[in-house]
Design a protein around this motif. Sequence first.
Motif, mmCIF file in Angstrom:
data_model
loop_
_atom_site.group_PDB
_atom_site.id
_atom_site.type_symbol
_atom_site.label_atom_id
_atom_site.label_comp_id
_atom_site.label_asym_id
_atom_site.label_seq_id
_atom_site.Cartn_x
_atom_site.Cartn_y
_atom_site.Cartn_z
ATOM 1 N N LYS A 1 4.619 15.815 -3.178
ATOM 2 C CA LYS A 1 4.705 14.486 -3.782
ATOM 3 C C LYS A 1 3.822 13.495 -3.033
ATOM 4 O O LYS A 1 3.561 13.662 -1.847
ATOM 5 N N MET A 2 3.405 12.448 -3.759
ATOM 6 C CA MET A 2 2.657 11.356 -3.140
ATOM 7 C C MET A 2 3.516 10.696 -2.072
ATOM 8 O O MET A 2 4.747 10.707 -2.159
ATOM 9 N N GLN A 3 2.845 10.134 -1.076
ATOM 10 C CA GLN A 3 3.527 9.315 -0.073
ATOM 11 C C GLN A 3 4.548 10.125 0.721
ATOM 12 O O GLN A 3 5.503 9.595 1.254
ATOM 13 N N THR A 4 4.336 11.447 0.814
ATOM 14 C CA THR A 4 5.300 12.303 1.485
ATOM 15 C C THR A 4 4.597 13.189 2.507
ATOM 16 O O THR A 4 3.511 13.700 2.255
ATOM 17 N N ARG A 5 5.249 13.358 3.655
ATOM 18 C CA ARG A 5 4.726 14.206 4.731
ATOM 19 C C ARG A 5 5.558 15.483 4.806
ATOM 20 O O ARG A 5 6.782 15.427 4.882
ATOM 21 N N PHE B 1 0.840 -1.198 0.000
ATOM 22 C CA PHE B 1 0.000 0.000 0.000
ATOM 23 C C PHE B 1 0.873 1.245 0.000
ATOM 24 O O PHE B 1 1.841 1.339 0.749
ATOM 25 N N ARG B 2 0.520 2.190 -0.828
ATOM 26 C CA ARG B 2 1.191 3.495 -0.864
ATOM 27 C C ARG B 2 0.126 4.575 -0.851
ATOM 28 O O ARG B 2 -0.887 4.471 -1.552
ATOM 29 N N HIS B 3 0.372 5.621 -0.085
ATOM 30 C CA HIS B 3 -0.564 6.741 -0.037
ATOM 31 C C HIS B 3 -0.512 7.516 -1.349
ATOM 32 O O HIS B 3 0.564 7.825 -1.842
ATOM 33 N N ALA B 4 -1.660 7.844 -1.907
ATOM 34 C CA ALA B 4 -1.724 8.590 -3.162
ATOM 35 C C ALA B 4 -1.789 10.094 -2.919
ATOM 36 O O ALA B 4 -1.692 10.872 -3.850
ATOM 37 N N LEU B 5 -1.961 10.504 -1.667
ATOM 38 C CA LEU B 5 -2.067 11.920 -1.337
ATOM 39 C C LEU B 5 -0.785 12.419 -0.668
ATOM 40 O O LEU B 5 0.151 11.670 -0.445
ATOM 41 N N THR B 6 -0.789 13.688 -0.339
ATOM 42 C CA THR B 6 0.280 14.338 0.400
ATOM 43 C C THR B 6 -0.230 14.584 1.809
ATOM 44 O O THR B 6 -1.402 14.896 1.997
ATOM 45 N N SER B 7 0.629 14.469 2.790
ATOM 46 C CA SER B 7 0.249 14.743 4.179
ATOM 47 C C SER B 7 0.919 16.043 4.619
ATOM 48 O O SER B 7 2.142 16.173 4.549
ATOM 49 N N VAL C 1 10.281 23.929 6.599
ATOM 50 C CA VAL C 1 9.561 22.734 6.185
ATOM 51 C C VAL C 1 10.459 21.520 6.407
ATOM 52 O O VAL C 1 11.612 21.522 5.994
ATOM 53 N N ASP C 2 9.902 20.520 7.077
ATOM 54 C CA ASP C 2 10.585 19.236 7.221
ATOM 55 C C ASP C 2 9.868 18.245 6.328
ATOM 56 O O ASP C 2 8.642 18.172 6.344
ATOM 57 N N VAL C 3 10.632 17.483 5.547
ATOM 58 C CA VAL C 3 10.047 16.538 4.598
ATOM 59 C C VAL C 3 10.544 15.136 4.918
ATOM 60 O O VAL C 3 11.733 14.934 5.173
ATOM 61 N N ARG C 4 9.599 14.184 4.892
ATOM 62 C CA ARG C 4 9.978 12.784 5.061
ATOM 63 C C ARG C 4 8.926 11.898 4.417
ATOM 64 O O ARG C 4 7.807 12.326 4.159
ATOM 65 N N SER C 5 9.303 10.674 4.178
ATOM 66 C CA SER C 5 8.353 9.713 3.611
ATOM 67 C C SER C 5 7.225 9.486 4.598
ATOM 68 O O SER C 5 7.432 9.513 5.805
ATOM 69 N N TRP C 6 6.034 9.244 4.093
ATOM 70 C CA TRP C 6 4.892 8.975 4.940
ATOM 71 C C TRP C 6 5.110 7.686 5.720
ATOM 72 O O TRP C 6 4.535 7.466 6.776
ATOM 73 N N ASP C 7 5.972 6.811 5.233
ATOM 74 C CA ASP C 7 6.263 5.542 5.903
ATOM 75 C C ASP C 7 7.108 5.721 7.154
ATOM 76 O O ASP C 7 7.087 4.882 8.039
#
Length: 181
Positions: A146-150, A3-9, A166-172
């Motif tokens: 980007k998708m799957q990114t917080r 499963f991968r998130h299709a949205l941005t968090s 801004v801090d960026v990291r993978s949603w995982d």
Amino acid sequence: LIFRHALTSLHFNARSSVSTAVIKISKIVIYDIAKTGDFSENVDETTPLTYSSSPAWNVSGKATYTEADPLVVYEDTNHSASALPTDGSTFLPIGKALPIPQDLTNAKLKVYYNIQLGSADAVPTVSQALSLSGRTSGTDVINNWKMQTRYSYNLILGAQQIRFSVDVRSWDDSSSDVRNE
């Protein structure tokens, strides 16, 4: 199947840079971004027993959030907002949103807040429109979500200006902070 998130968090956190004032956020909005889009998984099933995809969003010509009708990330509807911390390192979690991944060229952020000095009445304040494009996270320039990114936007409110990082990291990526996850 993974499963991968299709949205941005998006996560918004804030603190005050003014130790002599009480600052409370009443609303955070984002506008000039896509409200809807077409999602395509782009599945490749040409090789037997394998599955791959290259998902993508198309927001061209779709409805957008406008300044008059923005994406509301946070709104203090019952007037119970907490005062922002002023200690210089602690950020108060304010709001979250799950927008469509997209280009940020025109994306704007506005923060509505109240400033109270001593026993004086609180003064309602609205920030100038702040551009979300071209911000940096480490050495990366952020021009799109980007998708799957917080994306964690850390706002620092002053008496007359707002700065943010801004801090960026993978949603995982997991975190020890699991509030409202």
